[in-house]
Design an enzyme around this catalytic site. Sequence first.
Site, PDB file in Angstrom:
ATOM      1  CD  GLU A  97     -19.643  -9.325   8.198  1.00 16.85           C
ATOM      2  OE1 GLU A  97     -20.229  -9.101   9.273  1.00 16.85           O
ATOM      3  OE2 GLU A  97     -20.259  -9.605   7.150  1.00 16.85           O
ATOM      4  CD  GLU A 167     -21.488 -17.342   7.458  1.00 18.07           C
ATOM      5  OE1 GLU A 167     -22.700 -17.143   7.335  1.00 18.07           O
ATOM      6  OE2 GLU A 167     -20.722 -16.540   8.015  1.00 18.07           O
ATOM      7  CB  SER A 213     -26.018 -14.338  -0.868  1.00 18.70           C
ATOM      8  OG  SER A 213     -25.121 -13.238  -0.770  1.00 18.70           O
TER       9      SER A 213
HETATM   10  C1  PEP Z   1     -23.561 -13.666   7.434  1.00 13.74           C
HETATM   11  O1  PEP Z   1     -23.449 -12.545   7.864  1.00 13.74           O
HETATM   12  O2  PEP Z   1     -23.165 -14.634   8.099  1.00 13.74           O
HETATM   13  C2  PEP Z   1     -24.174 -13.856   6.111  1.00 13.74           C
HETATM   14  C3  PEP Z   1     -24.198 -15.065   5.613  1.00 13.74           C
HETATM   15  O3  PEP Z   1     -24.659 -12.746   5.509  1.00 13.74           O
HETATM   16  P1  PEP Z   1     -25.586 -12.700   4.172  1.00 13.74           P
HETATM   17  O4  PEP Z   1     -26.672 -13.730   4.377  1.00 13.74           O
HETATM   18  O5  PEP Z   1     -26.127 -11.318   4.138  1.00 13.74           O
HETATM   19  O6  PEP Z   1     -24.725 -13.043   3.020  1.00 13.74           O
END
Ligand code: PEP
Length: 251
Positions: A97, A167, A213
């Site tokens: 982000e 991620e 997630s």
């Molecule tokens: C994150 O914000 O790093 C993340 C993995 O979010 P989520 O678990 O909601 O996908």
Amino acid sequence: MRKKIVAGNWKMNKSWPEAQALVHALIEKKAMIPAGVQVIIAPPAPYLQPLSVAAAPAIAVAAQNCSQHDSGAYTGEISSVMLASMHVNICIIGHSERRQFYGENNEIIRTKVDACLRNAITPIFCCGELLAERNAGEHFTTVAAQVKDALFHLSAEEVSKVVIAYEPVWAIGTGVTASNEQAEEMHAFIRAFVSKNYNQDVADSISILYGGSVNAANAAELFACPNVDGGLVGGASLKADDFMTIIQAAQ
Ligand code: PEP
């Protein structure tokens, strides 16, 4: 030495009373935290100092971002010097982000990693490919470039202090999780890449977390993958029961 870590990224969520209630609920359950699992929460910046006191010693507190500069005319920024002076010793760096909405590229992220390390802060360095990159078969190239550009100027001693979070961007906040095979394949790739540039001892000392997630139902399978050392958890870290189930899955 690789260690198991479960980190909750609260992002820009929770009022102050809600934040206090969540930490209180987690601390009430602290006896459920398995020995050997480090639990971290990353609340919004204004809550860092009071929550680090409320959560200690069972739970550590991390910042979600910091400046690459130590001080100066950077309105709105928070430096790693400031974090360290408040005993906040962990910071998420390069979250997708931040890359997407705040223009953080590999060069900026590299300087933020440096700022953390020179101020004795553990960076949780995030990497991960876009869906289009995975669909084009470019996920290994993308992640390799992110890791190389942000980390490979570091000495072996310095890089051993970094936590890596893989991620995949298509899995963050979408409810679509990487399969166990996809997660393990990329984690093994990152570890081998670190080993090739440094050595196997260094690669074996770095915790590589999976994020995207993770929830109470899928955490155990993901964390059972040999190269997955825990998780960076967004949405599911906002509920004490779910987060505690995920923490226990890292055992
Ligand atoms: C994150 O914000 O790093 C993340 C993995 O979010 P989520 O678990 O909601 O996908």
